[in-house]
Design an enzyme around this catalytic site. Structure first.
Site, mmCIF file in Angstrom:
data_model
loop_
_atom_site.group_PDB
_atom_site.id
_atom_site.type_symbol
_atom_site.label_atom_id
_atom_site.label_comp_id
_atom_site.label_asym_id
_atom_site.label_seq_id
_atom_site.Cartn_x
_atom_site.Cartn_y
_atom_site.Cartn_z
ATOM 1 N N TRP A 144 -10.476 -2.494 1.100
ATOM 2 C CA TRP A 144 -10.621 -3.669 0.246
ATOM 3 C C TRP A 144 -9.310 -4.383 -0.021
ATOM 4 O O TRP A 144 -9.309 -5.544 -0.427
ATOM 5 C CB TRP A 144 -11.243 -3.270 -1.097
ATOM 6 C CG TRP A 144 -10.532 -2.151 -1.794
ATOM 7 C CD1 TRP A 144 -10.859 -0.825 -1.775
ATOM 8 C CD2 TRP A 144 -9.338 -2.240 -2.594
ATOM 9 N NE1 TRP A 144 -9.956 -0.091 -2.510
ATOM 10 C CE2 TRP A 144 -9.013 -0.943 -3.023
ATOM 11 C CE3 TRP A 144 -8.521 -3.299 -2.992
ATOM 12 C CZ2 TRP A 144 -7.908 -0.659 -3.820
ATOM 13 C CZ3 TRP A 144 -7.412 -3.031 -3.786
ATOM 14 C CH2 TRP A 144 -7.115 -1.725 -4.191
ATOM 15 N N ASN A 145 -8.165 -3.716 0.150
ATOM 16 C CA ASN A 145 -6.911 -4.334 -0.296
ATOM 17 C C ASN A 145 -6.419 -5.430 0.648
ATOM 18 O O ASN A 145 -5.753 -6.370 0.218
ATOM 19 C CB ASN A 145 -5.828 -3.275 -0.524
ATOM 20 C CG ASN A 145 -5.532 -2.449 0.710
ATOM 21 O OD1 ASN A 145 -6.375 -2.277 1.583
ATOM 22 N ND2 ASN A 145 -4.328 -1.911 0.774
ATOM 23 N N LYS A 168 -17.966 -1.510 9.253
ATOM 24 C CA LYS A 168 -18.405 -1.395 7.867
ATOM 25 C C LYS A 168 -17.232 -1.751 6.965
ATOM 26 O O LYS A 168 -16.233 -1.040 6.909
ATOM 27 C CB LYS A 168 -18.868 0.021 7.538
ATOM 28 C CG LYS A 168 -19.581 0.095 6.181
ATOM 29 C CD LYS A 168 -19.411 1.411 5.474
ATOM 30 C CE LYS A 168 -18.103 1.531 4.772
ATOM 31 N NZ LYS A 168 -17.950 0.592 3.613
ATOM 32 N N PRO A 169 -17.331 -2.880 6.247
ATOM 33 C CA PRO A 169 -16.251 -3.246 5.330
ATOM 34 C C PRO A 169 -16.355 -2.458 4.028
ATOM 35 O O PRO A 169 -17.398 -1.883 3.708
ATOM 36 C CB PRO A 169 -16.504 -4.737 5.095
ATOM 37 C CG PRO A 169 -18.004 -4.862 5.189
ATOM 38 C CD PRO A 169 -18.422 -3.868 6.239
ATOM 39 N N ALA A 170 -15.277 -2.471 3.265
ATOM 40 C CA ALA A 170 -15.290 -1.826 1.951
ATOM 41 C C ALA A 170 -16.368 -2.448 1.075
ATOM 42 O O ALA A 170 -16.611 -3.655 1.119
ATOM 43 C CB ALA A 170 -13.928 -1.977 1.279
ATOM 44 N N GLY A 222 -7.882 3.819 4.845
ATOM 45 C CA GLY A 222 -8.324 4.184 3.508
ATOM 46 C C GLY A 222 -7.591 5.409 3.010
ATOM 47 O O GLY A 222 -6.452 5.684 3.399
ATOM 48 N N SER A 223 -8.255 6.171 2.173
ATOM 49 C CA SER A 223 -7.606 7.307 1.512
ATOM 50 C C SER A 223 -7.406 8.471 2.470
ATOM 51 O O SER A 223 -8.150 8.656 3.438
ATOM 52 C CB SER A 223 -8.444 7.771 0.318
ATOM 53 O OG SER A 223 -9.600 8.452 0.761
ATOM 54 N N GLU A 244 -5.352 5.252 9.394
ATOM 55 C CA GLU A 244 -4.227 4.690 8.646
ATOM 56 C C GLU A 244 -4.517 4.985 7.183
ATOM 57 O O GLU A 244 -5.391 4.372 6.578
ATOM 58 C CB GLU A 244 -4.122 3.187 8.925
ATOM 59 C CG GLU A 244 -2.752 2.616 8.599
ATOM 60 C CD GLU A 244 -2.686 2.041 7.199
ATOM 61 O OE1 GLU A 244 -2.172 2.754 6.302
ATOM 62 O OE2 GLU A 244 -3.151 0.917 6.991
ATOM 63 N N LEU A 245 -3.755 5.950 6.630
ATOM 64 C CA LEU A 245 -4.131 6.537 5.347
ATOM 65 C C LEU A 245 -3.121 6.199 4.260
ATOM 66 O O LEU A 245 -2.466 5.183 4.305
ATOM 67 C CB LEU A 245 -4.305 8.050 5.538
ATOM 68 C CG LEU A 245 -5.223 8.444 6.712
ATOM 69 C CD1 LEU A 245 -5.264 9.955 6.895
ATOM 70 C CD2 LEU A 245 -6.619 7.871 6.523
ATOM 71 N N CYS A 278 -0.600 0.118 1.003
ATOM 72 C CA CYS A 278 -0.228 1.475 1.418
ATOM 73 C C CYS A 278 1.263 1.594 1.707
ATOM 74 O O CYS A 278 1.812 2.695 1.687
ATOM 75 C CB CYS A 278 -1.044 1.905 2.631
ATOM 76 S SG CYS A 278 -0.974 0.724 3.989
ATOM 77 N N GLU A 379 0.250 8.794 -5.057
ATOM 78 C CA GLU A 379 0.248 7.368 -4.744
ATOM 79 C C GLU A 379 -0.289 6.601 -5.948
ATOM 80 O O GLU A 379 -1.297 6.966 -6.532
ATOM 81 C CB GLU A 379 -0.632 7.119 -3.516
ATOM 82 C CG GLU A 379 -0.587 5.693 -3.009
ATOM 83 C CD GLU A 379 -1.394 5.501 -1.739
ATOM 84 O OE1 GLU A 379 -1.073 4.585 -0.967
ATOM 85 O OE2 GLU A 379 -2.357 6.274 -1.527
#
Length: 475
Positions: A144-145, A168-170, A222-223, A244-245, A278, A379
């Site tokens: 989402w960011n 699939k988007p946030a 994401g996370s 990519e976390l 991130c 974080e």
């Protein structure tokens, strides 16, 4: 949802609301998809794959050029959609659209640069030829960011390589994805090449992408916790993954740096997207001799920051994405204060002037941060700049590397030798030396350790969607 070239809803008609995080008002609804719609999208992508992969690189490139043109023509509409849905100031949203469009342009060109090779063989009657071919159907899950650029950063190289995509988007920002897929439709991508599934609950969609053997690669931003789950589940089918976390970026101000210049850079990158990035600095290490000057300049810059609705002129700090983000930041700051940190400015939720309707936290500067505090280890993903004094280069390198993350790091120094040493010693996938924006479509982006696997952007980005095939010929 966009599946096999058509806009569809779910059979039950079920939808979910999307709200503006600055005002809490409902700004739209999207279909609440699940397993059935994901399977439809996978089937469409699987059926479209052979024809798409068989197109020449020049033909696929043409579609990406068209998508880039359309994205630039619709820049303002995309930016305003993003600001209403995600909250970032309109100027930042415009910059993101331009950045996202760059990936379409770069991979329109890079599609024609997927080179093979010939290898000298040990036998006179033998020839070796190496080909690079698309992996197949790609499942893409975006955050989402950065709700526009993360779509193109995944979709553009996948399409350039010859893959088809189910995205699939946030759940917080599907409207941006809908607008992007309208542009893909206008670019006349063949049915099934790109597919969009929206869902309030990401688990059924993600699990279906993981379990269906027709999906040969998953790309996720994401996370770290979710990324680890994806890696474990994908292993059962040896499914390719790009992850990519999370990040916990150190920002190091060396003793020879200009503290005013360093504070300017640190505050710009720290409060970018309200700290919801991130690569946002999470630990700002300042040489003890520079702390006072650094804090003075940082405080001046923070005092000029205006929080509010991103559509309003002059706003540089938007809302956090939701109440959970607000609670996490408040908890981290209170924990730091309990353990001896000092608030230079901020340190509280913003409530006045109508901000109480949204999720606003004051841009915050903390001093005297120590390793025992949560904010030193976790974080933050918010507008809090924690300053950690240090005494020697060896000490700060050890402190910076003392994390299981490894995405981005920043170093401010005027000494070339020190810059090279820092670049080599810091265990992070991206290191900005006097540079707070070490990213571009042409450059590889990604992390080490628990910050991810693989790279996005650059030549490395398209390689993530290609298989290597060896042909051995006896002649």
């Amino acid at each position: 949802m966009f599946i096999n070239g058509h806009w569809i809803g779910v059979q039950s008609g079920k939808t979910f609301d999307i709200t503006n995080p600055a005002t809490a008002e409902v700004i739209g609804q999207v279909p609440d998809g699940g397993v059935e719609e994901t399977l439809q999208a996978i089937e469409a992508a699987y059926d479209a794959f052979p024809l798409w992969a068989a197109l020449t690189a020049y033909q696929r490139s043409g579609f990406l050029y068209d998508a880039h043109r359309l994205m630039m023509e619709n820049l303002e509409h995309l930016a305003q959609t993003m600001t209403r849905e995600q909250g970032k100031p309109i100027r930042a949203a415009r910059n993101e659209v331009k950045y996202g469009a760059d990936f379409l342009l770069w991979y329109a060109e890079e599609a024609k640069r997927v080179y093979g090779q010939t290898i000298p063989a040990p036998r006179p009657d033998q020839r070796f030829i190496v080909l690079h071919q698309p992996v197949g159907v790609v499942g893409a899950i975006t955050p989402w960011n950065y709700p526009v650029s993360m779509i193109t950063r995944k979709v553009a190289p996948a399409l350039a390589a010859g893959c088809t995509v189910v995205l699939k988007p946030a759940e917080a920002t599907p409207l941006c994805a809908v607008e992007m897929f309208k542009l893909f439709e206008q670019a006349h991508l063949p049915p099934g090449v790109v597919n969009l599934v929206t869902a309030a609950d990401p688990v059924p969609v993600g699990q279906t992408l993981l379990e269906d053997p027709r999906v040969r690669k998953l790309t996720f931003t994401g996370s770290t916790a979710v990324g680890k789950h994806i890696a474990r589940e994908a292993a059962s089918q040896l499914k390719r993954v790009s992850l990519e976390l999370g990040g916990h970026a150190p920002f190091i101000v060396c003793k020879d740096a200009d503290p005013v210049h360093a504070a300017k850079g640190a505050m710009l990158v720290k409060f970018l997207n309200t700290g919801q990035a991130c690569i946002s600095p999470n630990r700002i290490f300042v040489h003890r001799s520079q702390v006072e000057a650094f804090l003075d300049e940082a405080k001046k810059r923070i005092s000029r920051m205006q929080a509010g609705n991103g559509m309003e002129a002059g706003v540089s700090i938007g809302p956090l994405i939701g109440p959970d983000a607000l609670a996490k930041i408040d908890h981290q700051v209170k924990n730091a204060l309990d353990l001896g940190a000092e608030v230079i400015c901020g340190g509280k939720r913003l409530m006045g002037g109508g901000l109480d309707k949204g999720y606003f936290y004051a841009p915050t500067l903390l001093n005297k941060i120590s390793p025992g505090m949560r904010i030193y280890r976790e974080e933050t993903f918010g507008p809090v700049a924690p300053v950690v004094p240090y005494d020697s280069e060896e000490e700060v390198v050890e402190m910076a590397n003392d994390t299981h993350y490894g995405l981005a790091a920043y170093v401010y120094t005027q000494n070339l030798s020190r810059a090279v040493r820092m670049l080599e010693k810091l265990r992070f996938g991206i290191v900005g030396i006097n540079d707070i924006n070490p990213t571009a479509a042409a450059a590889p982006f990604g992390g080490m350790q628990e910050s991810g696997l693989g790279r996005e952007g650059g030549r490395e980005g398209i390689a993530e969607y290609l298989e290597t095939k060896l042909g051995g010929l006896s002649v």
